[in-house]
Design an enzyme around this catalytic site. Sequence first.
Site, PDB file in Angstrom:
ATOM      1  CG  HIS A 182       5.486  -1.990  10.186  1.00 52.65           C
ATOM      2  ND1 HIS A 182       6.835  -2.299  10.188  1.00 52.65           N
ATOM      3  CD2 HIS A 182       5.338  -0.997   9.258  1.00 52.65           C
ATOM      4  CE1 HIS A 182       7.460  -1.509   9.309  1.00 52.65           C
ATOM      5  NE2 HIS A 182       6.575  -0.730   8.742  1.00 52.65           N
TER       6      HIS A 182
ATOM      7  CG  ASP B 272      -0.678 -16.978   8.700  1.00 51.08           C
ATOM      8  OD1 ASP B 272       0.409 -17.092   9.314  1.00 51.08           O
ATOM      9  OD2 ASP B 272      -1.780 -16.946   9.278  1.00 51.08           O
TER      10      ASP B 272
ATOM     11  NE  ARG C 261       7.320   4.419   9.555  1.00 51.69           N
ATOM     12  CZ  ARG C 261       6.261   4.522   8.745  1.00 51.69           C
ATOM     13  NH1 ARG C 261       5.944   3.532   7.954  1.00 51.69           N
ATOM     14  NH2 ARG C 261       5.521   5.620   8.734  1.00 51.69           N
TER      15      ARG C 261
ATOM     16  N   PRO D  21       0.789  -1.230   0.000  1.00 50.91           N
ATOM     17  CG  PRO D  21      -0.146  -1.125   2.119  1.00 50.91           C
ATOM     18  CD  PRO D  21       0.513  -2.068   1.168  1.00 50.91           C
ATOM     19  CG  ASN D  22      -0.197   4.283   1.372  1.00 45.84           C
ATOM     20  OD1 ASN D  22      -1.200   4.796   0.894  1.00 45.84           O
ATOM     21  ND2 ASN D  22      -0.189   3.740   2.580  1.00 45.84           N
TER      22      ASN D  22
ATOM     23  CE1 TYR E 161       9.156   4.889   2.423  1.00 44.27           C
ATOM     24  CE2 TYR E 161       7.765   6.835   2.608  1.00 44.27           C
ATOM     25  CZ  TYR E 161       8.135   5.579   3.046  1.00 44.27           C
ATOM     26  OH  TYR E 161       7.485   5.004   4.097  1.00 44.27           O
TER      27      TYR E 161
ATOM     28  CG  HIS F 229      11.250  -2.489   4.128  1.00 44.45           C
ATOM     29  ND1 HIS F 229       9.878  -2.402   4.099  1.00 44.45           N
ATOM     30  CD2 HIS F 229      11.546  -3.640   4.765  1.00 44.45           C
ATOM     31  CE1 HIS F 229       9.366  -3.464   4.703  1.00 44.45           C
ATOM     32  NE2 HIS F 229      10.361  -4.241   5.111  1.00 44.45           N
ATOM     33  CB  ILE F 230      12.155   2.577  -0.387  1.00 47.57           C
ATOM     34  CG1 ILE F 230      11.503   1.824  -1.558  1.00 47.57           C
ATOM     35  CG2 ILE F 230      12.857   3.845  -0.871  1.00 47.57           C
ATOM     36  CD1 ILE F 230      10.271   2.500  -2.129  1.00 47.57           C
ATOM     37  CB  SER F 231      12.674   4.152   4.406  1.00 46.85           C
ATOM     38  OG  SER F 231      11.697   3.310   4.996  1.00 46.85           O
TER      39      SER F 231
ATOM     40  CB  ALA G  25       1.814   0.290   6.402  1.00 49.78           C
TER      41      ALA G  25
ATOM     42  CD  GLU H  30      10.724  -7.652   5.510  1.00 50.69           C
ATOM     43  OE1 GLU H  30      11.157  -8.697   6.057  1.00 50.69           O
ATOM     44  OE2 GLU H  30      10.307  -6.674   6.154  1.00 50.69           O
TER      45      GLU H  30
ATOM     46  NE  ARG I  57       4.304   6.809   1.431  1.00 52.77           N
ATOM     47  CZ  ARG I  57       4.424   5.548   1.865  1.00 52.77           C
ATOM     48  NH1 ARG I  57       4.567   4.552   1.010  1.00 52.77           N
ATOM     49  NH2 ARG I  57       4.396   5.285   3.142  1.00 52.77           N
TER      50      ARG I  57
ATOM     51  CG  ASN J 101       8.275  -2.251   0.076  1.00 50.30           C
ATOM     52  OD1 ASN J 101       7.782  -2.329   1.196  1.00 50.30           O
ATOM     53  ND2 ASN J 101       8.904  -1.174  -0.349  1.00 50.30           N
TER      54      ASN J 101
ATOM     55  NE  ARG K 170      10.320   6.014   7.965  1.00 49.07           N
ATOM     56  CZ  ARG K 170       9.360   5.785   7.060  1.00 49.07           C
ATOM     57  NH1 ARG K 170       9.498   4.781   6.202  1.00 49.07           N
ATOM     58  NH2 ARG K 170       8.305   6.559   7.014  1.00 49.07           N
TER      59      ARG K 170
HETATM   60  C1  DQA Z   1       8.368   0.884   3.483  1.00 50.88           C
HETATM   61  C2  DQA Z   1       8.531   1.126   4.992  1.00 50.88           C
HETATM   62  C3  DQA Z   1       7.213   0.974   5.714  1.00 50.88           C
HETATM   63  O1  DQA Z   1       7.372   1.227   7.105  1.00 50.88           O
HETATM   64  C4  DQA Z   1       6.195   1.959   5.165  1.00 50.88           C
HETATM   65  O2  DQA Z   1       4.938   1.763   5.783  1.00 50.88           O
HETATM   66  C5  DQA Z   1       6.087   1.947   3.700  1.00 50.88           C
HETATM   67  C6  DQA Z   1       7.299   1.783   2.895  1.00 50.88           C
HETATM   68  C7  DQA Z   1       9.666   1.170   2.710  1.00 50.88           C
HETATM   69  O3  DQA Z   1       9.768   0.709   1.580  1.00 50.88           O
HETATM   70  O4  DQA Z   1      10.550   1.863   3.205  1.00 50.88           O
HETATM   71  O5  DQA Z   1       5.017   2.183   3.132  1.00 50.88           O
HETATM   72  O6  DQA Z   1       8.027  -0.462   3.286  1.00 50.88           O
END
Ligand code: DQA
Length: 143
Positions: free
Chosen positions: A79, A86, A110, A9-10, A22, A99-101, A76, A97, A17, A73, A106
Amino acid sequence: MKILVLNGPNLARLDLREKSIYGDFSYAELEETVTRFAKDSGVTVEILQSDSETELIQILHKAADSKTPVIFNPAAFTHYSYAIRDAVVMLKAPIIEVHISNPLSREEFRHTSVISGVVNGTIAGFGLDSYRLAILALINLVK
Ligand code: DQA
């Protein structure tokens, strides 16, 4: 070899954002960069994104059935989604897995990943390079 790159998501709104966290690239640029790097590395990628937990789980079920290696990725959902965890457990091929950040640098919420314990490895904090590093790692895992 075909890899599924799945984004939660997002992430389709990257250029809108928190650029300081990011980076300054759009989701379309992420797709282009990942596709080009995969091609140069000799693999093909399917890149999917969903804001829906249900849809992400259904995509993971298909990846399990087709034994497709996955770069994921979960955004959110990382978390707190036990349902996604599952679904990840059911995968048959390696999964990384990404993550960009760097979530560990943070907010406290997270710092927990319910996904990390059921994947082959986690790459976080390198911006778009997190995906490039994951492609290299996945190729080596599948070899
Ligand atoms: C994220 C890190 C997550 O905490 C956050 O909710 C995201 C992006 C990342 O790629 O850094 O939406 O997965």
